[in-house]
Scaffold this motif. Structure first.
Motif, PDB file in Angstrom:
ATOM      1  N   VAL A  50      68.334  73.186  17.553  1.00  0.00           N
ATOM      2  CA  VAL A  50      68.260  72.620  16.208  1.00  0.00           C
ATOM      3  C   VAL A  50      67.239  73.375  15.363  1.00  0.00           C
ATOM      4  CG1 VAL A  50      67.672  70.556  14.873  1.00  0.00           C
ATOM      5  CG2 VAL A  50      68.996  70.335  16.984  1.00  0.00           C
ATOM      6  N   THR A  51      66.129  73.752  15.966  1.00  0.00           N
ATOM      7  CA  THR A  51      65.079  74.436  15.216  1.00  0.00           C
ATOM      8  C   THR A  51      65.569  75.754  14.632  1.00  0.00           C
ATOM      9  OG1 THR A  51      63.334  73.453  16.576  1.00  0.00           O
ATOM     10  CG2 THR A  51      62.769  75.442  15.358  1.00  0.00           C
ATOM     11  N   SER A  52      66.265  76.562  15.425  1.00  0.00           N
ATOM     12  CA  SER A  52      66.731  77.856  14.929  1.00  0.00           C
ATOM     13  C   SER A  52      67.788  77.696  13.847  1.00  0.00           C
ATOM     14  CB  SER A  52      67.283  78.709  16.080  1.00  0.00           C
ATOM     15  OG  SER A  52      68.418  78.098  16.677  1.00  0.00           O
ATOM     16  N   ALA A  65      68.064  75.137  11.742  1.00  0.00           N
ATOM     17  CA  ALA A  65      67.386  74.644  10.541  1.00  0.00           C
ATOM     18  C   ALA A  65      66.661  75.774   9.816  1.00  0.00           C
ATOM     19  CB  ALA A  65      66.402  73.540  10.913  1.00  0.00           C
ATOM     20  N   TYR A 105      65.692  75.882   5.735  1.00  0.00           N
ATOM     21  CA  TYR A 105      64.892  74.664   5.625  1.00  0.00           C
ATOM     22  C   TYR A 105      63.452  74.951   6.019  1.00  0.00           C
ATOM     23  CZ  TYR A 105      68.875  71.731   4.587  1.00  0.00           C
ATOM     24  OH  TYR A 105      69.959  71.173   3.968  1.00  0.00           O
ATOM     25  N   SER A 145      61.376  72.913   7.340  1.00  0.00           N
ATOM     26  CA  SER A 145      60.984  72.233   8.572  1.00  0.00           C
ATOM     27  C   SER A 145      62.199  71.571   9.199  1.00  0.00           C
ATOM     28  CB  SER A 145      59.920  71.168   8.283  1.00  0.00           C
ATOM     29  OG  SER A 145      60.473  70.117   7.497  1.00  0.00           O
ATOM     30  N   VAL A 146      62.084  71.307  10.503  1.00  0.00           N
ATOM     31  CA  VAL A 146      63.158  70.605  11.201  1.00  0.00           C
ATOM     32  C   VAL A 146      63.331  69.188  10.665  1.00  0.00           C
ATOM     33  CG1 VAL A 146      63.903  69.710  13.448  1.00  0.00           C
ATOM     34  CG2 VAL A 146      62.961  72.017  13.266  1.00  0.00           C
ATOM     35  N   PHE A 185      65.566  69.221   7.615  1.00  0.00           N
ATOM     36  CA  PHE A 185      66.955  69.452   8.000  1.00  0.00           C
ATOM     37  C   PHE A 185      67.562  68.202   8.627  1.00  0.00           C
ATOM     38  CE2 PHE A 185      69.832  70.824  11.498  1.00  0.00           C
ATOM     39  CZ  PHE A 185      70.885  71.278  10.719  1.00  0.00           C
ATOM     40  N   THR A 186      66.768  67.539   9.473  1.00  0.00           N
ATOM     41  CA  THR A 186      67.251  66.332  10.143  1.00  0.00           C
ATOM     42  C   THR A 186      67.545  65.226   9.142  1.00  0.00           C
ATOM     43  OG1 THR A 186      66.021  66.865  12.166  1.00  0.00           O
ATOM     44  CG2 THR A 186      66.666  64.563  11.837  1.00  0.00           C
ATOM     45  N   SER A 234      71.648  62.220  14.051  1.00  0.00           N
ATOM     46  CA  SER A 234      70.726  63.347  14.016  1.00  0.00           C
ATOM     47  C   SER A 234      71.413  64.612  14.518  1.00  0.00           C
ATOM     48  CB  SER A 234      69.502  63.048  14.889  1.00  0.00           C
ATOM     49  OG  SER A 234      69.857  63.097  16.252  1.00  0.00           O
ATOM     50  N   ARG A 260      70.334  66.637  16.758  1.00  0.00           N
ATOM     51  CA  ARG A 260      70.198  66.697  18.205  1.00  0.00           C
ATOM     52  C   ARG A 260      71.260  65.822  18.889  1.00  0.00           C
ATOM     53  NH1 ARG A 260      65.605  69.467  19.136  1.00  0.00           N
ATOM     54  NH2 ARG A 260      63.954  69.345  17.552  1.00  0.00           N
TER      55      ARG A 260
END
Length: 286
Positions: free
Chosen positions: A243-245, A247, A252, A254-255, A258-259, A269, A271
């Protein structure tokens, strides 16, 4: 069931008048065939355009691979992965392939089942429906009552009622210049794109651009931008990317940001969506 006049694999060389002729033959064939439900598989090359047409059957259109852009009088809709679009009977539509598309279509006569949906919309496919579609297109004969193939079709019609409608289709404008901007954005989306930047690119005032975009798509620029970013994220998450990559690649900051967008648009979510898609792909298929 008898073979469709349109071959399962469409080479890129088929275009223009020949393409129109083949699709006109398929429409006529769909009107004449007695089967209440017709399931077809067609493989299309990138950039292929199914010309504008309509038929007296409703259609559940599912791209097993690739992305489709469906154009109707009500707008243009990009269908995200793991989803399908429901096209009611007699709705004029054209279909453009974005990438190589493996299409599965279920054509349903009005008398096949009571209370078929009457409005065009995007649906999320359940695991069961996805398997039923794949099974349905492998049947070449008009199945006799009580046969396995007939039971698959009957269950497919029942499961159709359980498909959750989702406000996800990405409407595309008809205006060529605005459509070009939207296409470029879909190829490289960013949550930081601004109205002022797009208005300047079209030599329009902010107010004129805002009105034009709303008129062409039915959405505000901000909401359309969010949905386009979501579309870019879905296949990557389904493939198991962190998810981090995803986002950060989409721009974005920050994660959590994006979440927040993802949950607002899809209800879960990123994830949760990612884990669900991975579990689905690892599960044995029918």
């Amino acid at each position: 069931m008898p073979s469709s006049p349109l071959p399962p694999f469409i080479p890129a060389s088929v275009a223009g008048d020949e393409l129109n002729r083949l699709h006109n033959q398929r429409v006529l064939w769909l009107e004449e065939i007695e089967s209440a439900v017709v399931a077809l598989r067609t493989e299309y090359p990138d950039g292929y355009l199914v010309p504008r047409h309509r038929h007296n059957r409703s259609q559940l259109l599912y791209a097993l691979t690739g992305v489709v852009l469906v154009t109707t009088d009500a707008g243009r809709w990009m269908v995200p992965p793991e989803h399908a679009i429901w096209l009611p009977a007699r709705v004029h539509h054209a279909v453009e392939m974005l990438g190589t598309v493996s299409m599965r279509s279920i054509y349903i006569a009005p008398h096949a089942r009571d209370a078929l949906p009457m409005h065009l919309h995007v649906v999320a496919l359940t695991d069961l429906m996805r398997c039923l579609i794949v099974e349905a297109v492998t049947s070449d004969d008009d199945p006799p009552p009580g046969s396995r193939e007939a039971l698959v079709i009957s269950l497919l019609l029942d499961e159709l009622r359980n498909l959750p409608e989702q406000p996800l289709g990405l409407p595309f404008p008809a205006d060529p210049r605005l459509s070009a901007l939207c296409r470029r954005f879909v190829e490289k989306p960013s949550p930081h794109a601004t109205i002022d930047e797009w208005a300047a690119a079209l030599a329009m005032s902010r107010r004129s651009f805002t009105r034009s975009f709303q008129r062409e798509t039915g959405l505000s620029f901000s909401l359309w931008r969010q949905q386009a970013c979501l579309f870019a994220a879905l296949p990557r998450l389904a493939d198991g990317e962190p998810v981090t990559s995803v986002a950060l690649d989409l721009g974005y900051d920050s994660v959590p940001a994006f979440t927040t967008m993802f949950k607002r648009m899809l209800g879960v979510s990123p994830r949760f969506y990612r884990s669900g898609m991975l579990a689905q792909r690892q599960a044995p298929s029918l």
